[in-house]
Design an enzyme around this catalytic site. Structure first.
Site, PDB file in Angstrom:
ATOM      1  CB  CYS A   1      16.184  -5.729  -5.674  1.00  0.00           C
ATOM      2  SG  CYS A   1      17.213  -6.782  -4.672  1.00  0.00           S
TER       3      CYS A   1
ATOM      4  NE  ARG B   1      -3.994   0.104   1.581  1.00  0.00           N
ATOM      5  CZ  ARG B   1      -4.015   1.351   1.985  1.00  0.00           C
ATOM      6  NH1 ARG B   1      -3.251   1.733   2.983  1.00  0.00           N
ATOM      7  NH2 ARG B   1      -4.800   2.234   1.416  1.00  0.00           N
TER       8      ARG B   1
END
Ligand code: LLP
Length: 418
Positions: free
Chosen positions: A342, A311
């Site tokens: 990453c 979110r």
């Protein structure tokens, strides 16, 4: 109101210490409070008590079987958007006659499964879908109960990714075509026209847009009645926000606002709340792995990541972050709380003032019950976090952490030619 609170310096979920849950189950971990879930349902239900109504919990917000069972036992129905959700809520003991099926892209198989189950109604979003439902019903020699979802063309004032009530959105039937649609639906003998529905967006923090939507749909229901189409249900959707940062109106105020224009319509009101029932009833607990300082920033690197809770980057959402143990005398610092994935979008908070978290400590990402675990993925081949439901001092693991085998379960190592 929720049941995550400090006793002394330690954060508890009801009567269970978060640190003990983390020690037994590991981190990251989602923790839900049963008392909070029940309280939220009761408060919402009572808010609507002035009207004949049915709550169909929007299970997309949090769909663990045990959570569905908890709401089902309180009399809740379910708002579903896929065959998967249909299976899930039936498995949790839902009554088919309390299920409404929403969404713009129901497949033929999904329509068939819902007809077989005998759901309350389909919330139809387009003409081709209307014909598709009629066709499947004809083949099955049954009548399909339908409601048409109207797009009331308004701005709910929320993040664009979770706003659905504007006419440029993919959702609902344009206001100008509504009567034409009803006339068409009426001419299809396989359909039973039972309702009208709308849903204008999510995390809405003021009553204005709900009132506007209510007034628009009320006038349609009245017009339809005078055209000889008497509907049984008016589905007002979901969308009431929770206090991540802003303070939305409480359910009582929301209900009073939305029910006022719907007075005297002679229909049963269906509500599809999601976030407001579960959002503040869940937290994501994560452990600090490293504190990394550069010449411009301080990063709190935690073991939870965007694959666990997406979110913040997806909606620029704010989630409060609490230390699981409060330490006195710590100077506040400004830091980013980031995960191991990453991507630069892998953060829970940016430039947040916090009481100087140290490696090894536990942090609780608050208000993570809605659209948290359900949107989790295995990105970066990370195991999805376990889900825990606390009831008093009892701690139930309601979903185990993914194992490595779960990650590769459906994959095939094929022999390739060289
Ligand atoms: N009914 C329909 C037809 C819906 O599409 C939704 C949510 C609801 C009810 C429940 O809305 P709520 O009461 O939860 O606002 N992933 C986003 C939210 C997406 C909402 C999708 N539809 C987020 O994390 O903010």
């Amino acid at each position: 109101m929720h049941h995550f609170a400090y006793r002394g310096n330690e954060l508890y979920a009801e009567d269970a210490a978060i640190k003990d849950i983390a020690a037994h189950i590991g981190t990251p971990v989602y923790i839900y409070s049963a008392a909070t879930l029940r309280r939220h349902f009761r408060v919402f239900d009572e808010a609507l008590s002035g009207a004949d109504h049915l709550i169909c919990y929007a299970m997309k917000a949090l769909s663990n079987l045990s959570i569905l069972k908890l709401f089902g036992a309180m009399g809740s129905g379910f708002d579903i958007v896929s065959a998967g959700e249909l299976m899930r809520c039936l498995r949790a003991g839902a009554e088919a006659k309390k299920i409404v099926f929403s969404g713009v892209g129901k497949s033929e198989e999904e329509i068939a499964a819902a007809l077989d189950a005998g759901i309350l109604m389909f919330n139809v979003e387009s003409r081709p879908e209307l014909y598709r439902i009629a066709e499947v019903a004809r083949r099955k020699k049954v009548k399909a109960p339908v409601s048409l979802r109207v797009n009331p063309d308004l701005d709910p004032g929320t993040h664009p990714h979770i706003s659905t009530g504007h006419r440029t959105s993919k959702f609902g039937i344009p206001l100008a075509q509504v009567f034409e649609y009803y006339a068409q639906a009426r001419s299809l003998p396989e359909l039973e026209l039972v309702g009208l529905s709308t849903h204008i967006g999510s995390q809405i923090t003021e009553t204005g847009p709900f009132i506007e939507a209510g007034e628009k749909v009320a006038s349609i229901v009245r017009q339809l009645k005078s055209d000889g189409i008497a509907l049984r249900y008016l589905d007002i959707g979901g969308g009431l926000g929770i206090p991540y940062l802003e303070e939305p109106p409480p359910p009582s105020e929301y209900a009073a606002a939305i029910l006022k224009p719907l007075k005297g319509l002679g229909v049963k009101i269906i509500a599809e709340p999601g976030r407001v029932l579960v959002g503040n009833a869940g937290i994501l607990v994560t452990r600090v792995l490293y504190v990394k300082e550069t010449d411009v920033k301080r990063f709190i690197v935690v073991d939870g990541a965007m694959n666990d809770l997406i979110r913040p980057v997806l909606y620029e959402a704010y989630h409060a972050i609490w230390p699981v143990r409060k330490e006195s005398g710590r100077k506040p610092v400004i830091a980013d709380v980031v995960g191991p994935v990453c991507e630069s979008g892998d953060f829970f908070a940016q430039d947040r003032e916090m009481p100087d978290p140290q490696a090894g400590e536990l942090l609780a990402v608050m208000s993570a019950g809605a659209y948290g675990f359900v949107m989790a993925s295995n990105y970066n081949s990370r195991a999805r976090a376990p889900e825990v439901l606390v009831e008093g001092s009892r701690v139930h693991v309601i979903r185990e952490r993914d194992r490595f085998e779960d990650l590769i379960n459906r994959e095939k190592l094929v022999e390739l030619g060289s």
